[in-house]
Design a protein around this motif. Structure first.
Motif, mmCIF file in Angstrom:
data_model
loop_
_atom_site.group_PDB
_atom_site.id
_atom_site.type_symbol
_atom_site.label_atom_id
_atom_site.label_comp_id
_atom_site.label_asym_id
_atom_site.label_seq_id
_atom_site.Cartn_x
_atom_site.Cartn_y
_atom_site.Cartn_z
ATOM 1 N N VAL A 47 0.817 -1.223 0.000
ATOM 2 C CA VAL A 47 0.000 0.000 0.000
ATOM 3 C C VAL A 47 0.847 1.267 0.000
ATOM 4 O O VAL A 47 0.441 2.292 -0.552
ATOM 5 N N THR A 48 2.022 1.209 0.618
ATOM 6 C CA THR A 48 2.897 2.388 0.630
ATOM 7 C C THR A 48 3.387 2.713 -0.774
ATOM 8 O O THR A 48 3.345 3.881 -1.211
ATOM 9 N N ILE A 49 3.828 1.678 -1.508
ATOM 10 C CA ILE A 49 4.283 1.886 -2.881
ATOM 11 C C ILE A 49 3.115 2.300 -3.768
ATOM 12 O O ILE A 49 3.266 3.160 -4.652
ATOM 13 N N GLN A 50 1.933 1.717 -3.538
ATOM 14 C CA GLN A 50 0.743 2.108 -4.305
ATOM 15 C C GLN A 50 0.487 3.599 -4.166
ATOM 16 O O GLN A 50 0.244 4.292 -5.160
ATOM 17 N N ALA A 51 0.534 4.096 -2.940
ATOM 18 C CA ALA A 51 0.279 5.523 -2.704
ATOM 19 C C ALA A 51 1.294 6.389 -3.436
ATOM 20 O O ALA A 51 0.950 7.434 -4.007
ATOM 21 N N GLN A 52 2.545 5.956 -3.458
ATOM 22 C CA GLN A 52 3.577 6.706 -4.165
ATOM 23 C C GLN A 52 3.334 6.701 -5.677
ATOM 24 O O GLN A 52 3.519 7.727 -6.341
ATOM 25 N N ILE A 53 2.912 5.566 -6.216
ATOM 26 C CA ILE A 53 2.626 5.463 -7.649
ATOM 27 C C ILE A 53 1.450 6.362 -8.011
ATOM 28 O O ILE A 53 1.475 7.065 -9.031
ATOM 29 N N PHE A 54 0.397 6.358 -7.178
ATOM 30 C CA PHE A 54 -0.774 7.202 -7.448
ATOM 31 C C PHE A 54 -0.389 8.679 -7.447
ATOM 32 O O PHE A 54 -0.822 9.447 -8.316
ATOM 33 N N LYS A 55 0.415 9.085 -6.473
ATOM 34 C CA LYS A 55 0.856 10.481 -6.411
ATOM 35 C C LYS A 55 1.686 10.826 -7.641
ATOM 36 O O LYS A 55 1.536 11.908 -8.230
ATOM 37 N N LEU A 56 2.547 9.905 -8.038
ATOM 38 C CA LEU A 56 3.385 10.122 -9.207
ATOM 39 C C LEU A 56 2.537 10.319 -10.458
ATOM 40 O O LEU A 56 2.778 11.238 -11.252
ATOM 41 N N MET A 57 1.516 9.477 -10.644
ATOM 42 C CA MET A 57 0.662 9.587 -11.823
ATOM 43 C C MET A 57 -0.102 10.900 -11.826
ATOM 44 O O MET A 57 -0.250 11.543 -12.873
ATOM 45 N N ASN A 58 -0.604 11.314 -10.663
ATOM 46 C CA ASN A 58 -1.312 12.595 -10.586
ATOM 47 C C ASN A 58 -0.382 13.766 -10.896
ATOM 48 O O ASN A 58 -0.762 14.706 -11.602
ATOM 49 N N ASP A 59 0.843 13.712 -10.376
ATOM 50 C CA ASP A 59 1.807 14.784 -10.630
ATOM 51 C C ASP A 59 2.163 14.862 -12.112
ATOM 52 O O ASP A 59 2.233 15.955 -12.697
ATOM 53 N N LEU A 60 2.398 13.696 -12.726
ATOM 54 C CA LEU A 60 2.762 13.667 -14.138
ATOM 55 C C LEU A 60 1.615 14.165 -15.021
ATOM 56 O O LEU A 60 1.841 14.820 -16.043
ATOM 57 N N LYS A 61 0.390 13.857 -14.619
ATOM 58 C CA LYS A 61 -0.770 14.327 -15.381
ATOM 59 C C LYS A 61 -0.837 15.863 -15.366
ATOM 60 O O LYS A 61 -1.118 16.492 -16.397
ATOM 61 N N LYS A 62 -0.556 16.433 -14.206
ATOM 62 C CA LYS A 62 -0.596 17.889 -14.097
ATOM 63 C C LYS A 62 0.526 18.552 -14.896
ATOM 64 O O LYS A 62 0.324 19.576 -15.544
ATOM 65 N N VAL A 63 1.711 17.947 -14.869
ATOM 66 C CA VAL A 63 2.873 18.532 -15.544
ATOM 67 C C VAL A 63 2.744 18.428 -17.056
ATOM 68 O O VAL A 63 2.998 19.391 -17.790
ATOM 69 N N HIS A 64 2.336 17.245 -17.555
ATOM 70 C CA HIS A 64 2.334 16.999 -18.993
ATOM 71 C C HIS A 64 0.946 17.111 -19.639
ATOM 72 O O HIS A 64 0.830 16.956 -20.857
ATOM 73 N N ASN A 65 -0.111 17.354 -18.832
ATOM 74 C CA ASN A 65 -1.487 17.403 -19.344
ATOM 75 C C ASN A 65 -1.870 16.102 -20.061
ATOM 76 O O ASN A 65 -2.604 16.092 -21.051
ATOM 77 N N THR A 66 -1.326 14.995 -19.549
ATOM 78 C CA THR A 66 -1.582 13.689 -20.141
ATOM 79 C C THR A 66 -2.938 13.158 -19.700
ATOM 80 O O THR A 66 -3.286 13.218 -18.525
ATOM 81 N N ALA A 67 -3.711 12.645 -20.653
ATOM 82 C CA ALA A 67 -4.951 11.958 -20.315
ATOM 83 C C ALA A 67 -4.613 10.540 -19.865
ATOM 84 O O ALA A 67 -3.664 9.930 -20.355
#
Length: 330
Positions: free
Chosen positions: A188-208
């Motif tokens: 669950v700890t790694i899952q939370a980090q992956i989710f945060k990473l995906m949200n951050d990347l979406k904001k930076v790159h405007n990726t759908a």
């Protein structure tokens, strides 16, 4: 202004086997806008991954898209040949697969696997692509990326391998990222980090993002819109706030069952609720509503007639004869 990046219209994907035709996806419709996340949720066998593979034309024999349109930036991907799809895959549309250990090539170093799509799609030299690979690993928060590029997949932990898969998917800054249960088998700890990473990347790159999972908790954290799938069909589709609104007037019984099965930390229970029964065999689907064999509200009409996906309120669609809880017969 039309901001629709991906439009899937009336998608039908079948597998033609010796024992019969498996209708894995039937009449699926959805759209994804740039910079938005569509969460697709459902049990195993609901058609989530087959839908993703259909978009990228990665279906194994004997699978085939038999009807429908898959429009990416207005261009129908179903009409492209293999060469045309190769230009799309990894460049405009990337995918994170379920199991990174089997998706990464075990005999090649991480740097080679990351730099290859950069050289192929962006025309960079080997040295430039290798430097870009190091930066990608740094972007997904892998420590000491200058050394990790020389590692083989077996030398990395599950969480690091999944980060490498995400870095590989983002190598060419795709417009659409398809994530097929990207946190399977991670703690669950790694899952939370992956989710945060995906949200951050979406904001930076405007990726759908098209996020596929069976975990409604992950859907609540990541998605803007949600499609609930069951036996190859979408049974409910709505913005994420509507899906999780306890006071909503409308809801599909299957979605209700999935929500009730989520454990709550602040509530003591002797056992968890579950959706009774199991997903029907794909060659022996019910005549009427696909969920009728497991639904506590099912009537004779549900057993004999097939409901359509209808809009019960603004942006909220449900495939059920009794979408309003107060109108159901227990």
């Amino acid at each position: 202004m039309n901001n629709k990046l991906l439009e899937v219209k009336n998608l039908h994907t079948y597998f033609f086997t010796n024992k019969g035709t498996v209708k894995a996806v039937q009449g699926v419709d959805f759209t994804i806008e740039a910079g938005k996340t569509l969460g697709i949720v459902g049990e195993s066998g609901s058609g989530k991954s087959v839908t993703a593979f259909s978009i990228l034309n990665l279906l194994d024999h004997p699978g085939k898209v038999v009807d429908g349109e898959i429009l990416f930036n207005g261009r129908d991907l179903c009409g492209l040949n293999n060469q045309g799809m190769r230009r799309i895959r990894g460049n405009d549309i990337s995918m994170i697969f379920q199991e990174p250990m089997t998706s990464l090539n075990p005999v090649h170093r991480i740097g080679r696997q990351l730099s290859e799509p950069i050289m192929l799609h962006q025309g960079k030299s080997k040295k430039e692509a290798w430097e870009a690979a190091v930066e990608l690993l740094r972007e997904v928060n892998i420590p000491n990326p200058e050394s990790v590029v020389y590692n083989f997949p077996f030398q990395l932990s599950g969480g690091m391998r999944q980060r490498v898969m995400i870095a590989m998917a983002l190598a060419c800054e795709p417009k659409l990222l398809i994530a097929d249960e990207p946190t399977t088998a991670l703690d669950v700890t790694i899952q939370a980090q992956i989710f945060k990473l995906m949200n951050d990347l979406k904001k930076v790159h405007n990726t759908a993002i098209m996020f596929i999972t069976h975990d409604l908790g992950a859907i609540a954290e990541l998605a803007d819109d949600v499609a609930v799938m069951y036996t190859g069909e979408i049974v409910e589709r709505a913005p994420v706030d509507t899906i999780f609104d306890k006071n909503s007037k409308y809801s599909h019984p299957y979605k209700e069952g999935l929500l009730k099965s989520i454990p709550l930390l602040d509530v003591e229970v002797e056992y968890l609720d579950q959706v009774e029964g199991s997903v029907p065999h794909p060659l022996k689907l019910p005549k009427g509503c696909r969920f009728s064999t497991r639904c506590e509200y099912a009537t004779e009409k549900c057993v004999n007639e097939k409901p359509e996906l209808v809009e019960v309120e603004s942006e909220h669609l449900i495939r059920c004869f009794y979408p309003e809880a107060g109108c159901r017969n227990a």
